[in-house]
Design an enzyme around this catalytic site. Sequence first.
Site, PDB file in Angstrom:
ATOM      1  N   VAL A  46       0.880  -1.262   0.093  1.00 26.65           N
ATOM      2  CA  VAL A  46       0.030   0.099  -0.046  1.00 26.65           C
ATOM      3  C   VAL A  46       0.767   1.493   0.116  1.00 26.65           C
ATOM      4  CG1 VAL A  46      -1.700   1.300   1.217  1.00 26.65           C
ATOM      5  CG2 VAL A  46      -2.004  -1.063   1.107  1.00 26.65           C
ATOM      6  N   ASP A  47       2.043   1.250   0.788  1.00 29.19           N
ATOM      7  CA  ASP A  47       2.790   2.484   0.973  1.00 29.19           C
ATOM      8  C   ASP A  47       3.329   2.626  -0.493  1.00 29.19           C
ATOM      9  OD1 ASP A  47       5.445   2.777   3.450  1.00 29.19           O
ATOM     10  OD2 ASP A  47       4.230   4.404   2.518  1.00 29.19           O
TER      11      ASP A  47
ATOM     12  N   TYR B 106       3.636  -7.419   7.089  1.00 30.87           N
ATOM     13  CA  TYR B 106       3.555  -7.478   8.394  1.00 30.87           C
ATOM     14  C   TYR B 106       3.141  -8.667   8.889  1.00 30.87           C
ATOM     15  CZ  TYR B 106       5.961  -3.157   8.942  1.00 30.87           C
ATOM     16  OH  TYR B 106       6.879  -1.898   8.939  1.00 30.87           O
TER      17      TYR B 106
HETATM   18  N1  APR Z   1      -4.824  -0.993  -2.251  1.00 28.09           N
HETATM   19  C1  APR Z   1      -5.426  -1.733  -1.487  1.00 28.09           C
HETATM   20  N2  APR Z   1      -4.858  -2.678  -0.717  1.00 28.09           N
HETATM   21  C2  APR Z   1      -3.529  -2.935  -1.197  1.00 28.09           C
HETATM   22  C3  APR Z   1      -2.860  -2.306  -2.113  1.00 28.09           C
HETATM   23  C4  APR Z   1      -3.438  -1.154  -2.814  1.00 28.09           C
HETATM   24  N3  APR Z   1      -2.802  -0.761  -3.726  1.00 28.09           N
HETATM   25  N4  APR Z   1      -1.639  -2.875  -2.215  1.00 28.09           N
HETATM   26  C5  APR Z   1      -1.448  -3.770  -1.274  1.00 28.09           C
HETATM   27  N5  APR Z   1      -2.775  -3.864  -0.481  1.00 28.09           N
HETATM   28  C6  APR Z   1      -3.108  -4.872   0.601  1.00 28.09           C
HETATM   29  C7  APR Z   1      -2.406  -5.952   0.743  1.00 28.09           C
HETATM   30  O1  APR Z   1      -2.513  -6.978  -0.222  1.00 28.09           O
HETATM   31  C8  APR Z   1      -2.652  -6.544   2.014  1.00 28.09           C
HETATM   32  O2  APR Z   1      -3.766  -7.064   2.091  1.00 28.09           O
HETATM   33  O3  APR Z   1      -3.079  -4.187   1.645  1.00 28.09           O
HETATM   34  C9  APR Z   1      -2.748  -4.899   2.845  1.00 28.09           C
HETATM   35  C10 APR Z   1      -1.728  -4.335   3.653  1.00 28.09           C
HETATM   36  O4  APR Z   1      -0.466  -4.929   2.909  1.00 28.09           O
HETATM   37  P1  APR Z   1       0.943  -4.077   3.137  1.00 28.09           P
HETATM   38  O5  APR Z   1       0.941  -2.965   2.154  1.00 28.09           O
HETATM   39  O6  APR Z   1       2.125  -5.080   2.964  1.00 28.09           O
HETATM   40  O7  APR Z   1       1.054  -3.444   4.455  1.00 28.09           O
HETATM   41  P2  APR Z   1       1.515  -4.356   6.154  1.00 28.09           P
HETATM   42  O8  APR Z   1       1.334  -5.765   5.921  1.00 28.09           O
HETATM   43  O9  APR Z   1       0.957  -3.311   6.893  1.00 28.09           O
HETATM   44  O10 APR Z   1       3.196  -4.079   5.971  1.00 28.09           O
HETATM   45  C11 APR Z   1       3.478  -2.735   6.104  1.00 28.09           C
HETATM   46  O11 APR Z   1       4.960  -3.099   4.070  1.00 28.09           O
HETATM   47  O12 APR Z   1       5.306  -2.139   2.276  1.00 28.09           O
HETATM   48  C12 APR Z   1       5.842  -2.099   3.324  1.00 28.09           C
HETATM   49  O13 APR Z   1       6.342   0.214   3.802  1.00 28.09           O
HETATM   50  C13 APR Z   1       5.286  -0.995   4.260  1.00 28.09           C
HETATM   51  O14 APR Z   1       6.967  -1.345   5.876  1.00 28.09           O
HETATM   52  C14 APR Z   1       5.699  -1.354   5.710  1.00 28.09           C
HETATM   53  C15 APR Z   1       5.059  -2.669   5.587  1.00 28.09           C
END
Ligand code: APR
Length: 186
Positions: A32-33, A125
Amino acid sequence: MHIDIVRGDITEQKVDAIVNAANPSLLGGGGVDDAIHAAAGPSLLAECRKLRATTHPDGLASGLALATGAGDLPARWVIHTPGPNRHVGQTNPKTLDKCFTNSLYVASRLGATSIAFPAIGAGAYGWAPEDVASIAAHAIHEWFELYVHSTSIHRVVLVAYNEEVEAAFRKAFDTPRTESQLVHGP
Ligand code: APR
């Protein structure tokens, strides 16, 4: 207050505030980031760098939330909240609950009327989607029980990027898919 569960990309949601499952460094990452920074454009990273140089020299601890502008995104604000990282022993569900409630506080203080959440923690995470969904449902319902009459927020969108997360959100928020969604997709 209306809760929607949608399948799709959080960067395309037409809401006032979108929540970023941020890296504690506030300087971007994957998932998402990455999607939010890519869609927002360089101004978002520039604003985050300024926070690191001023008010948040150590970035942002898990469970806390802060708002920035949204650059080229359709939203007005991005609310950054680092989820707890299970891979480094951050397994307290209360921290994940705070990601949702602190984001609602921040959005409400800004006067936002709508907010979109991803499944914070359910990607890199390592949290199980059903655990994220039940924590999110409890946190959001509990928050609105306290603030529904005083907050500006009247729409909450849970954005699922895949089938598993969508099913988990629907189960936790107990919202079956509508007839047309079943026939035509989300
Ligand atoms: N829109 C909506 N949901 C999304 C998107 C998007 N564009 N991209 C990914 N996701 C979903 C993933 O499939 C997952 O279900 O968002 C959820 C959270 O995934 P992550 O983005 O990996 O977040 P998290 O598990 O909280 O990990 C955060 O990962 O990317 C790094 O910088 C970030 O260090 C941080 C960590």
